[in-house]
Design a protein around this motif. Structure first.
Motif, PDB file in Angstrom:
ATOM      1  N   LEU A  79      46.154  49.515  33.356  1.00  0.00           N
ATOM      2  CA  LEU A  79      46.232  50.436  34.490  1.00  0.00           C
ATOM      3  C   LEU A  79      46.171  49.694  35.827  1.00  0.00           C
ATOM      4  O   LEU A  79      46.644  50.211  36.834  1.00  0.00           O
ATOM      5  CB  LEU A  79      45.091  51.456  34.413  1.00  0.00           C
ATOM      6  CG  LEU A  79      45.066  52.307  33.138  1.00  0.00           C
ATOM      7  CD1 LEU A  79      43.908  53.286  33.181  1.00  0.00           C
ATOM      8  CD2 LEU A  79      46.383  53.043  32.946  1.00  0.00           C
ATOM      9  N   ILE A  80      45.578  48.507  35.812  1.00  0.00           N
ATOM     10  CA  ILE A  80      45.521  47.665  37.019  1.00  0.00           C
ATOM     11  C   ILE A  80      45.856  46.238  36.615  1.00  0.00           C
ATOM     12  O   ILE A  80      45.256  45.696  35.678  1.00  0.00           O
ATOM     13  CB  ILE A  80      44.132  47.706  37.684  1.00  0.00           C
ATOM     14  CG1 ILE A  80      43.753  49.135  38.081  1.00  0.00           C
ATOM     15  CG2 ILE A  80      44.100  46.799  38.918  1.00  0.00           C
ATOM     16  CD1 ILE A  80      42.328  49.280  38.587  1.00  0.00           C
ATOM     17  N   LEU A  81      46.812  45.639  37.301  1.00  0.00           N
ATOM     18  CA  LEU A  81      47.180  44.245  37.079  1.00  0.00           C
ATOM     19  C   LEU A  81      47.173  43.519  38.410  1.00  0.00           C
ATOM     20  O   LEU A  81      47.922  43.904  39.322  1.00  0.00           O
ATOM     21  CB  LEU A  81      48.563  44.127  36.425  1.00  0.00           C
ATOM     22  CG  LEU A  81      48.691  44.596  34.971  1.00  0.00           C
ATOM     23  CD1 LEU A  81      50.138  44.519  34.520  1.00  0.00           C
ATOM     24  CD2 LEU A  81      47.808  43.748  34.058  1.00  0.00           C
ATOM     25  N   GLY A  85      45.167  43.566  40.857  1.00  0.00           N
ATOM     26  CA  GLY A  85      44.838  44.411  41.999  1.00  0.00           C
ATOM     27  C   GLY A  85      45.835  45.517  42.295  1.00  0.00           C
ATOM     28  O   GLY A  85      45.657  46.279  43.254  1.00  0.00           O
ATOM     29  N   ASN A  86      46.881  45.654  41.471  1.00  0.00           N
ATOM     30  CA  ASN A  86      47.907  46.670  41.696  1.00  0.00           C
ATOM     31  C   ASN A  86      47.848  47.742  40.608  1.00  0.00           C
ATOM     32  O   ASN A  86      47.815  47.427  39.414  1.00  0.00           O
ATOM     33  CB  ASN A  86      49.304  46.034  41.699  1.00  0.00           C
ATOM     34  CG  ASN A  86      49.477  45.040  42.842  1.00  0.00           C
ATOM     35  OD1 ASN A  86      49.139  45.333  43.976  1.00  0.00           O
ATOM     36  ND2 ASN A  86      49.984  43.849  42.528  1.00  0.00           N
ATOM     37  N   VAL A  87      47.852  48.997  41.036  1.00  0.00           N
ATOM     38  CA  VAL A  87      47.803  50.122  40.103  1.00  0.00           C
ATOM     39  C   VAL A  87      49.150  50.268  39.405  1.00  0.00           C
ATOM     40  O   VAL A  87      50.207  50.243  40.044  1.00  0.00           O
ATOM     41  CB  VAL A  87      47.445  51.426  40.848  1.00  0.00           C
ATOM     42  CG1 VAL A  87      47.497  52.620  39.897  1.00  0.00           C
ATOM     43  CG2 VAL A  87      46.064  51.309  41.487  1.00  0.00           C
ATOM     44  N   GLN A  88      49.124  50.406  38.083  1.00  0.00           N
ATOM     45  CA  GLN A  88      50.337  50.573  37.276  1.00  0.00           C
ATOM     46  C   GLN A  88      50.640  52.069  37.141  1.00  0.00           C
ATOM     47  O   GLN A  88      50.191  52.746  36.230  1.00  0.00           O
ATOM     48  CB  GLN A  88      50.151  49.925  35.907  1.00  0.00           C
ATOM     49  CG  GLN A  88      49.744  48.463  35.964  1.00  0.00           C
ATOM     50  CD  GLN A  88      50.760  47.617  36.694  1.00  0.00           C
ATOM     51  OE1 GLN A  88      51.909  47.507  36.270  1.00  0.00           O
ATOM     52  NE2 GLN A  88      50.346  46.998  37.793  1.00  0.00           N
ATOM     53  N   TYR A 119      42.329  42.816  36.070  1.00  0.00           N
ATOM     54  CA  TYR A 119      42.895  43.504  34.906  1.00  0.00           C
ATOM     55  C   TYR A 119      42.002  44.674  34.525  1.00  0.00           C
ATOM     56  O   TYR A 119      40.784  44.546  34.435  1.00  0.00           O
ATOM     57  CB  TYR A 119      43.020  42.539  33.726  1.00  0.00           C
ATOM     58  CG  TYR A 119      43.578  43.167  32.461  1.00  0.00           C
ATOM     59  CD1 TYR A 119      44.936  43.337  32.286  1.00  0.00           C
ATOM     60  CD2 TYR A 119      42.718  43.586  31.443  1.00  0.00           C
ATOM     61  CE1 TYR A 119      45.450  43.902  31.120  1.00  0.00           C
ATOM     62  CE2 TYR A 119      43.215  44.156  30.278  1.00  0.00           C
ATOM     63  CZ  TYR A 119      44.580  44.304  30.124  1.00  0.00           C
ATOM     64  OH  TYR A 119      45.087  44.873  28.988  1.00  0.00           O
ATOM     65  N   CYS A 120      42.629  45.815  34.310  1.00  0.00           N
ATOM     66  CA  CYS A 120      41.906  46.994  33.834  1.00  0.00           C
ATOM     67  C   CYS A 120      42.792  47.719  32.839  1.00  0.00           C
ATOM     68  O   CYS A 120      43.967  47.992  33.127  1.00  0.00           O
ATOM     69  CB  CYS A 120      41.538  47.918  34.991  1.00  0.00           C
ATOM     70  SG  CYS A 120      40.877  49.526  34.453  1.00  0.00           S
ATOM     71  N   VAL A 179      37.420  46.094  32.090  1.00  0.00           N
ATOM     72  CA  VAL A 179      37.663  45.679  33.470  1.00  0.00           C
ATOM     73  C   VAL A 179      37.306  44.204  33.629  1.00  0.00           C
ATOM     74  O   VAL A 179      36.232  43.767  33.194  1.00  0.00           O
ATOM     75  CB  VAL A 179      36.831  46.526  34.467  1.00  0.00           C
ATOM     76  CG1 VAL A 179      37.101  46.069  35.898  1.00  0.00           C
ATOM     77  CG2 VAL A 179      37.157  48.004  34.311  1.00  0.00           C
ATOM     78  N   ASP A 180      38.211  43.455  34.238  1.00  0.00           N
ATOM     79  CA  ASP A 180      37.966  42.055  34.548  1.00  0.00           C
ATOM     80  C   ASP A 180      38.215  41.838  36.033  1.00  0.00           C
ATOM     81  O   ASP A 180      39.292  42.183  36.541  1.00  0.00           O
ATOM     82  CB  ASP A 180      38.877  41.148  33.722  1.00  0.00           C
ATOM     83  CG  ASP A 180      38.607  39.679  33.992  1.00  0.00           C
ATOM     84  OD1 ASP A 180      37.591  39.181  33.500  1.00  0.00           O
ATOM     85  OD2 ASP A 180      39.396  39.046  34.709  1.00  0.00           O
ATOM     86  N   LEU A 181      37.222  41.276  36.718  1.00  0.00           N
ATOM     87  CA  LEU A 181      37.341  41.050  38.156  1.00  0.00           C
ATOM     88  C   LEU A 181      38.016  39.728  38.450  1.00  0.00           C
ATOM     89  O   LEU A 181      37.983  38.797  37.640  1.00  0.00           O
ATOM     90  CB  LEU A 181      35.945  41.089  38.808  1.00  0.00           C
ATOM     91  CG  LEU A 181      35.190  42.409  38.738  1.00  0.00           C
ATOM     92  CD1 LEU A 181      33.817  42.259  39.361  1.00  0.00           C
ATOM     93  CD2 LEU A 181      35.972  43.521  39.442  1.00  0.00           C
ATOM     94  N   LYS A 182      38.623  39.634  39.628  1.00  0.00           N
ATOM     95  CA  LYS A 182      39.238  38.391  40.056  1.00  0.00           C
ATOM     96  C   LYS A 182      38.159  37.340  40.281  1.00  0.00           C
ATOM     97  O   LYS A 182      37.028  37.649  40.659  1.00  0.00           O
ATOM     98  CB  LYS A 182      40.025  38.593  41.366  1.00  0.00           C
ATOM     99  CG  LYS A 182      41.266  39.454  41.221  1.00  0.00           C
ATOM    100  CD  LYS A 182      42.004  39.534  42.523  1.00  0.00           C
ATOM    101  CE  LYS A 182      43.273  40.377  42.404  1.00  0.00           C
ATOM    102  NZ  LYS A 182      44.017  40.457  43.685  1.00  0.00           N
TER     103      LYS A 182
END
Length: 218
Positions: A163-165, A167-170, A201-202, A212-215
């Motif tokens: 759903l998030i790659l 920092g960008n919403v898919q 990544y989410c 959820v993985d943070l940068k």
């Protein structure tokens, strides 16, 4: 024919190409996209011309090879920054089998026949299409296979949806879930993540939980 010159040119070109491929990154060897494949062919052709035609100065070959490697590195850098360019250059994964159902339309779109499907399933040690829950044709041409859970009476698994790659919403994946970006942001806030841009990544797991993985902090 000066065989000594040919041998020396072959050895020199070998080390030049080895250095260039290592400089371009391991992805060139392990997972070729269409652009990677084109660059690799061009480098190989230039190397052959340099070895066969000893009258041509080697600099006339080395300069184009270096230019191709720099172009490839430049596009790779831009792809890291731009999701649209990444999809344009590398393409998108295609789901050929979705929840046990073969998508013939997607197969025709990718010019992918049943012989191709069966061959790559066998390469994944899958001999029966009925055992496949998801089969995804990657941009590299490899087929990723997720088998049905044989320990589950329902024989059903869910494919994790990113759903998030970076920092960008898919948004395409949200549409498949019949959800909105507002819903996603609210779910992230519940988990303590207020800034979407900080998430690398989410994904929504099969049990409806979020991974959820943070940068990495710089």
């Amino acid at each position: 024919m000066d065989y000594g010159t040919i041998i020396l040119r072959t050895i020199f070109i070998y080390f030049i190409i080895l250095f260039v491929l290592r400089f371009m990154g391991k992805r060139e060897i392990g997972q070729l996209s269409v652009l990677d494949f084109v660059v690799s062919i061009m480098i190989a052709e230039l190397a052959v011309v340099s070895i066969e035609n000893i009258q041509v100065p080697m600099l006339h070959t080395i300069v184009p090879i270096v230019m191709l490697s720099l172009i490839q590195i430049f596009f790779a850098f831009l792809s890291l920054k731009s999701e649209k360019l990444r999809k344009l250059v590398d393409g998108r994964p295609s789901v050929l089998i979705n929840k046990g159902k073969i998508d013939e339309g997607e197969m025709r779109k990718q010019r992918y026949n049943f012989d191709d499907l069966l061959i790559q399933l066998r390469q994944n040690n899958v001999h029966n299409i009925a055992d496949v829950e998801f089969a995804i044709l990657e941009p590299s041409g490899q087929l990723s296979v997720i088998e049905k859970d044989k320990n589950n009476d329902k024989n059903h698994v869910s494919l994790p949806l990113p759903l998030i790659l970076d920092g960008n919403v898919q948004k395409e994946h949200l549409q498949k879930l019949n959800q909105t970006e507002l819903w996603l942001r609210q779910e992230m806030r519940k988990l303590g993540y207020r800034d979407i841009k900080k998430i690398s990544y989410c994904a929504l797991q099969g049990d409806r939980s979020f991974f959820v993985d943070l940068k990495d902090e710089k």
